[in-house]
Design a protein around this motif. Sequence first.
Motif, PDB file in Angstrom:
ATOM      1  N   PRO A  37     -34.572   9.963  -4.493  1.00 57.75           N
ATOM      2  CA  PRO A  37     -35.750  10.100  -3.640  1.00 57.75           C
ATOM      3  C   PRO A  37     -35.783  11.414  -2.850  1.00 57.75           C
ATOM      4  N   LEU A  38     -34.626  11.907  -2.442  1.00 58.61           N
ATOM      5  CA  LEU A  38     -34.593  13.184  -1.726  1.00 58.61           C
ATOM      6  C   LEU A  38     -34.864  14.333  -2.688  1.00 58.61           C
ATOM      7  N   ARG A  39     -34.315  14.241  -3.896  1.00 59.00           N
ATOM      8  CA  ARG A  39     -34.594  15.279  -4.902  1.00 59.00           C
ATOM      9  C   ARG A  39     -36.091  15.377  -5.193  1.00 59.00           C
ATOM     10  N   ALA A  40     -36.793  14.240  -5.103  1.00 56.66           N
ATOM     11  CA  ALA A  40     -38.222  14.194  -5.422  1.00 56.66           C
ATOM     12  C   ALA A  40     -39.089  14.876  -4.364  1.00 56.66           C
ATOM     13  N   ILE A  78     -33.573  13.883   8.398  1.00 57.10           N
ATOM     14  CA  ILE A  78     -33.063  13.194   7.210  1.00 57.10           C
ATOM     15  C   ILE A  78     -32.119  12.066   7.611  1.00 57.10           C
ATOM     16  N   PHE A  79     -31.214  12.332   8.569  1.00 52.01           N
ATOM     17  CA  PHE A  79     -30.284  11.286   9.028  1.00 52.01           C
ATOM     18  C   PHE A  79     -31.062  10.099   9.594  1.00 52.01           C
ATOM     19  N   SER A  80     -32.123  10.387  10.355  1.00 56.05           N
ATOM     20  CA  SER A  80     -32.880   9.284  10.966  1.00 56.05           C
ATOM     21  C   SER A  80     -33.618   8.474   9.904  1.00 56.05           C
ATOM     22  N   VAL A  96     -28.934  18.173   0.563  1.00 58.77           N
ATOM     23  CA  VAL A  96     -29.483  18.004   1.915  1.00 58.77           C
ATOM     24  C   VAL A  96     -29.784  19.359   2.543  1.00 58.77           C
ATOM     25  N   ASP A  97     -28.885  20.316   2.377  1.00 65.24           N
ATOM     26  CA  ASP A  97     -29.135  21.650   2.934  1.00 65.24           C
ATOM     27  C   ASP A  97     -30.382  22.293   2.319  1.00 65.24           C
ATOM     28  N   ALA A  98     -30.556  22.126   1.009  1.00 63.74           N
ATOM     29  CA  ALA A  98     -31.732  22.703   0.340  1.00 63.74           C
ATOM     30  C   ALA A  98     -33.016  22.058   0.850  1.00 63.74           C
ATOM     31  N   LYS A  99     -33.018  20.734   0.979  1.00 60.81           N
ATOM     32  CA  LYS A  99     -34.226  20.052   1.450  1.00 60.81           C
ATOM     33  C   LYS A  99     -34.447  20.307   2.949  1.00 60.81           C
ATOM     34  N   ALA A 100     -33.369  20.484   3.700  1.00 59.69           N
ATOM     35  CA  ALA A 100     -33.505  20.833   5.123  1.00 59.69           C
ATOM     36  C   ALA A 100     -34.191  22.185   5.269  1.00 59.69           C
ATOM     37  N   GLU A 101     -33.893  23.105   4.373  1.00 57.27           N
ATOM     38  CA  GLU A 101     -34.543  24.422   4.409  1.00 57.27           C
ATOM     39  C   GLU A 101     -36.034  24.298   4.129  1.00 57.27           C
TER      40      GLU A 101
END
Length: 197
Positions: free
Chosen positions: A69-72, A152-154, A127-132
Amino acid sequence: MTRIQKLNRRKILEAALEVFSAHGFRGATLDQIAVEAGLSKPNLLYYFPSKEAIHVALMGGLLEIWLAPLRALNPQGDPRSELMGYVRRKLQMSRDMPRESRLFANEMLQGAPRLSDTLGDELKELVDAKAEVIRDWSAAGKIAPVDPHHLIFSIWALTQHYADFDVQVRAVLGPKADPFEGAGQFLDMLFERLLAP
């Protein structure tokens, strides 16, 4: 692998998911997994040489599912729609895959002894890539300024809680209540307000 070998391997991993999610890694035994799979222990050991090998295979497959789901999250999509879609996918996973969620949570609570390398590499990179991406959306004024990692953590905490603490949630809401019935609406409202620029 033959069709029978693939089937037996799937049966073992499904049985292991049931046993590990109920008893944790330390509490689970190869005998319990073999019984759950409907195989003899020697037959099980033909496919996996140890309890740890079964756990590693199970967790590896689970991590792929968990990260999908995060990759999406599409950097070119509408930021609020993308993030709300992520929240909804994570909540749906908690509804549909509570055993998998509890298994993953147990591994984290034990210090991720069998996943620490993967977490430091694959998970961190994603996570770092999506955070960017989230940081860029904030900087462009498309969403409110938020710390992307903590966002993301929340999302993880507020969605996975329904699976990981199912007993607590049902104790509070009552045995006949569907915990997911109001969860989606509440999380939509919460994150829509949080993300509004």
